[in-house]
Design an enzyme around this catalytic site. Structure first.
Site, short mmCIF file in Angstrom:
data_model
loop_
_atom_site.label_atom_id
_atom_site.label_comp_id
_atom_site.label_asym_id
_atom_site.label_seq_id
_atom_site.Cartn_x
_atom_site.Cartn_y
_atom_site.Cartn_z
N GLU A 65 0.85 -1.19 0.00
CA GLU A 65 0.00 0.00 0.00
C GLU A 65 0.88 1.24 0.00
O GLU A 65 1.74 1.39 0.86
CB GLU A 65 -0.92 0.00 1.23
N ASP A 123 4.67 1.53 -3.89
CA ASP A 123 3.77 1.56 -5.04
C ASP A 123 3.85 0.25 -5.80
O ASP A 123 4.95 -0.24 -6.09
CB ASP A 123 4.16 2.72 -5.95
N ASP A 148 -9.25 0.70 -7.62
CA ASP A 148 -9.80 1.81 -8.38
C ASP A 148 -10.10 1.34 -9.81
O ASP A 148 -9.21 0.81 -10.48
CB ASP A 148 -8.79 2.95 -8.41
N LYS A 205 -12.08 5.77 -17.24
CA LYS A 205 -11.80 6.44 -18.51
C LYS A 205 -10.80 5.62 -19.33
O LYS A 205 -9.82 5.10 -18.81
CB LYS A 205 -11.26 7.84 -18.25
N ASP A 238 -16.71 -4.55 -6.79
CA ASP A 238 -18.14 -4.23 -6.85
C ASP A 238 -18.50 -3.64 -8.21
O ASP A 238 -19.66 -3.39 -8.48
CB ASP A 238 -18.51 -3.23 -5.76
N THR A 268 -13.29 -7.45 2.88
CA THR A 268 -12.53 -6.21 3.06
C THR A 268 -13.46 -5.15 3.64
O THR A 268 -14.68 -5.36 3.74
CB THR A 268 -11.97 -5.70 1.72
N GLU A 269 -12.90 -4.00 3.98
CA GLU A 269 -13.73 -2.90 4.48
C GLU A 269 -14.77 -2.48 3.44
O GLU A 269 -15.95 -2.28 3.76
CB GLU A 269 -12.86 -1.69 4.85
N TYR A 270 -14.33 -2.31 2.21
CA TYR A 270 -15.24 -1.89 1.14
C TYR A 270 -16.30 -2.95 0.89
O TYR A 270 -17.47 -2.64 0.63
CB TYR A 270 -14.46 -1.61 -0.14
N GLU A 271 -15.90 -4.20 0.95
CA GLU A 271 -16.85 -5.29 0.71
C GLU A 271 -17.97 -5.27 1.73
O GLU A 271 -19.15 -5.45 1.37
CB GLU A 271 -16.11 -6.63 0.75
#
Length: 213
Positions: A70, A97, A119, A123, A155, A192-195
């Site tokens: 991370e 990175d 992410d 575009k 997602d 995960t947190e987002y999940e």
């Protein structure tokens, strides 16, 4: 998403070199012997965020070594705090990175790569930034053992479709493809947190495994 700066995060990371590995380029090819002190498989998560996923995985699978990569110190500091709280010796961090991943791991050193809720870079001009783009696949393959796997969750349906195409075009074998993970028969899923956030909203979670030949 705008990241909130955490004062003192950089200094705090430097104070725990046995967890947050410094000068990672000097550890290339030495992760088993000098970092973990064993020959267990190494699984890495690119864009590990706050570390909830790998904290859970490292507790469930103590015979596997985990490395969370991370680049944002204001985010990875939370992963450090989680590791300290649960005391898992098989979970290390890299505040680096992912675009430089081949500088930190040697050929055949990694068994699996996790890519979770990255992410989507929607575009077209940003396609090469997607972590499932062929440029990244090439780097993952370079550091992974033969038949190594990528486990991918998102997602974002458009990113998922793009990634399936990218994996297939690269010649990878697709396994356990799920268009609705939380209503599937796939076992052992660690969120995960987002999940957690997205699933509470009733959003679908897409998942697949892609294996190099």
């Amino acid at each position: 998403m705008r990241l909130r700066n955490k004062p003192g995060a950089t200094d705090e990371l430097l104070q725990h070199p046995t967890i947050v590995i410094q000068h990672a380029d000097t550890m290339k090819g030495k992760w088993h012997d000098e970092v973990f002190g064993n020959r267990n498989p190494i699984h890495i998560e690119v864009g590990t965020g706050k570390g909830q996923f790998l904290t859970g995985m490292s507790q469930l699978h103590k015979d596997i070594n985990y490395v969370g990569v991370e680049k944002y110190d204001s985010v990875i500091i939370t992963a450090l705090e989680r590791i300290q709280e649960v005391g898992v010796p098989n979970f290390k961090l890299l505040n680096e990175d992912v675009t430089n991943i081949t500088s930190y791991f040697a050929e055949d050193e990694v068994d699996r790569v996790y890519i979770n809720f990255t992410d989507p870079w929607p575009k077209n001009r940003h396609e090469k930034r997607r972590l499932t783009h062929e440029g990244f696949l090439r780097m993952y393959e370079q550091i992974m053992k033969k038949n190594g796997e990528i486990h991918f969750k998102t997602d974002n349906q458009a990113l998922f479709e793009y990634s399936l195409h990218s994996f297939s075009k690269y010649g990878m074998i697709l396994n356990n493809v799920s268009l609705d993970l939380h209503n599937s028969d796939i076992e052992g899923n660690v969120m995960t947190e987002y999940e957690e956030k997205f699933s509470r909203k009733g959003m679908r979670i897409y998942r697949c495994e892609a294996q190099f030949r």
